[in-house]
Enzyme design. Structure first.
Site, PDB file in Angstrom:
ATOM      1  N   ASN A  74      23.774  24.186  69.119  1.00 45.29           N
ATOM      2  CA  ASN A  74      24.730  23.290  70.103  1.00 45.29           C
ATOM      3  C   ASN A  74      24.749  24.413  71.238  1.00 45.29           C
ATOM      4  OD1 ASN A  74      27.693  24.024  70.781  1.00 45.29           O
ATOM      5  ND2 ASN A  74      27.561  24.647  68.588  1.00 45.29           N
TER       6      ASN A  74
ATOM      7  N   THR B 108      29.274  29.652  77.112  1.00 43.96           N
ATOM      8  CA  THR B 108      29.895  29.846  78.592  1.00 43.96           C
ATOM      9  C   THR B 108      29.663  31.042  79.067  1.00 43.96           C
ATOM     10  OG1 THR B 108      31.828  28.288  77.777  1.00 43.96           O
ATOM     11  CG2 THR B 108      32.089  30.075  79.720  1.00 43.96           C
TER      12      THR B 108
ATOM     13  N   ASN C 172      31.662  33.064  65.001  1.00 42.86           N
ATOM     14  CA  ASN C 172      31.188  31.935  65.826  1.00 42.86           C
ATOM     15  C   ASN C 172      29.481  31.841  65.443  1.00 42.86           C
ATOM     16  OD1 ASN C 172      31.067  30.004  67.989  1.00 42.86           O
ATOM     17  ND2 ASN C 172      32.671  31.054  68.723  1.00 42.86           N
TER      18      ASN C 172
ATOM     19  N   PHE D  94      32.031  23.943  75.811  1.00 43.79           N
ATOM     20  CA  PHE D  94      33.389  23.673  75.890  1.00 43.79           C
ATOM     21  C   PHE D  94      33.580  22.538  76.827  1.00 43.79           C
ATOM     22  CE2 PHE D  94      35.069  28.373  75.737  1.00 43.79           C
ATOM     23  CZ  PHE D  94      34.736  28.591  74.421  1.00 43.79           C
TER      24      PHE D  94
ATOM     25  N   LYS E 275      38.608  34.964  67.648  1.00 43.85           N
ATOM     26  CA  LYS E 275      37.162  34.434  66.934  1.00 43.85           C
ATOM     27  C   LYS E 275      36.023  35.377  67.721  1.00 43.85           C
ATOM     28  CE  LYS E 275      34.708  30.261  65.487  1.00 43.85           C
ATOM     29  NZ  LYS E 275      34.743  29.006  65.507  1.00 43.85           N
TER      30      LYS E 275
END
Length: 388
Positions: A137, A210, A276, A141, A247
């Site tokens: 993916n 990001t 993650n 965000f 995280k």
């Protein structure tokens, strides 16, 4: 003409898959899911995700059996009825929390939530790697923003208080806006706005989608960020302050891991979520979509995630509780992460390939394995590999 026809075919596919999904949800039968899941995968991944989320929001889920006391975990000042949670990313906008608890999760984590609404990256931005039981993916965000999510959480605040008391805490995963020039201000705003409505908060500095976000895992940057976030958490006007977790990525050097461990121990951060998605691509991937940019999750992440858990548990001397996530789709996967040092575990990608019954399957298998390996409960097994 062609566009209109495609639209009608898409609507027909959604309707047909919706009917199949509804039948499977109503029955709660693992064999029916096995038959239905291939049909659902006819849909584009993001459309299928939206359909599943809508089904959960409508409460179209079968009831689950009570959890064994052996699965209960006490951590972060909370009781968890079982150690299996839903990872952030499934319910990004806090639209289906109550339905998701019905699947049998011990806790649910919503988000990632950014201060201002943002669309995320252009579509298509999520890809199934069916041959690998994996997903790539690059959502970036996509978020409805603090205000919308705050309103949704407030609307069900009394319900969540009851759920938390019954051993089903809620986590909120916080992020920064892509255009933000002050990352710390974004996370502080998230703590201030959403902290009073959460049992734990997650500072997500590890999404690969990001630009510049993972740079916040650097020692100086992380210390500065977490110092500000912890001050804001401690100022919250609520009796029980939410636990604060970080995280982290699985794509870290040995020095990176040591630096993160040093900072979280120094500042008294309550926990870590490990890990993650990964930007690496294991050589064994078979899907033709394996070269898509973004974060890889699912089975190919499992061993890398578990090793990172093992490393962080050792570096923090077992003093910082860990939520393990990455490639969990069986009781064996869950127990490997628990023995490596995780107090709790999460899944998400397994739902894509196995549907809601995977939750009960993981818990049932985990309970059997605990008994076979001589553990009275989950908490006895946490970090067991380090005591061998």
């Amino acid at each position: 003409m062609a566009a209109a026809l495609r639209g009608r075919l898409r609507a027909l596919a959604l309707g047909g898959c919706g009917l199949l999904l509804g039948s499977a949800l109503a029955a709660g039968d693992e064999r029916l899911y096995a038959a239905v899941m291939p049909a659902l995968r006819v849909l584009p991944p993001e459309a299928a995700h939206g359909l599943a989320l809508r089904a959960a929001a409508l409460g179209l889920l079968p009831s689950t059996r009570p959890d064994s006391p052996a699965l209960e975990v006490q951590v972060f000042g909370q009781r968890f009825r079982n150690p299996l949670g839903l990872a952030a990313g499934f319910d990004k906008q806090c639209e289906a929390v109550d339905g998701l608890y019905k699947m049998g999760f011990g806790f649910v984590e919503v988000g990632t939530v950014t201060p201002k609404p943002q669309e995320g990256n252009p579509k298509p931005r999520v890809f199934r790697l069916a041959e690998d039981e994996a997903v790539i993916n690059r959502y970036g965000f996509n978020s409805h923003g603090h205000i919308v999510v705050e309103n949704r959480l407030r609307a069900r605040q009394e319900t969540q208080i009851r759920l938390t008391a019954a051993g089903m805490p809620l986590g909120v995963n916080l992020g920064k806006n892509k255009s933000s020039a002050d990352a710390a201000a974004d996370y502080v705003a998230g703590v201030r706005t959403l902290g009073p409505l959460a049992d734990y908060l997650v500072v997500n500095v590890s999404s690969p989608n990001t630009p510049g976000l993972r740079d916040l895992q650097g020692k100086a940057e992380l210390r500065d960020l977490l110092s500000k976030v912890l001050v804001e958490r401690d100022l919250l006007p609520c009796k029980q302050k939410p636990a604060l977790l970080v995280k982290i990525a699985p794509d870290l050097t040995a020095q990176d891991k040591q630096d993160i461990a040093s900072v979280v121990c120094e500042l008294g951060v309550d926990g870590l979520i490990v890990s993650n998605t990964t930007v690496s691509r294991p050589s064994g991937l078979r899907s033709r979509q394996r070269t898509e940019p973004g974060g890889l999750s699912g089975k190919p992440l499992r061993e890398l995630s578990t090793q990172t858990i093992r490393d962080m548990y050792a570096l923090t001397q077992g003093q910082v509780p860990i939520i393990g996530v990455g490639g969990v789709s069986s009781g064996q996967d869950a127990l490997e992460k628990i023995r490596a040092g995780a107090s709790l575990v999460q899944l998400y990608t397994a739902l894509v390939f196995h549907g809601p019954p995977v939750v009960g399957t993981v818990k049932r298998e985990l309970e059997e394995l605990l008994r076979e390996q001589g553990f009275k409960n989950v908490m006895e097994a946490v970090g067991a590999d380090h005591r061998c």
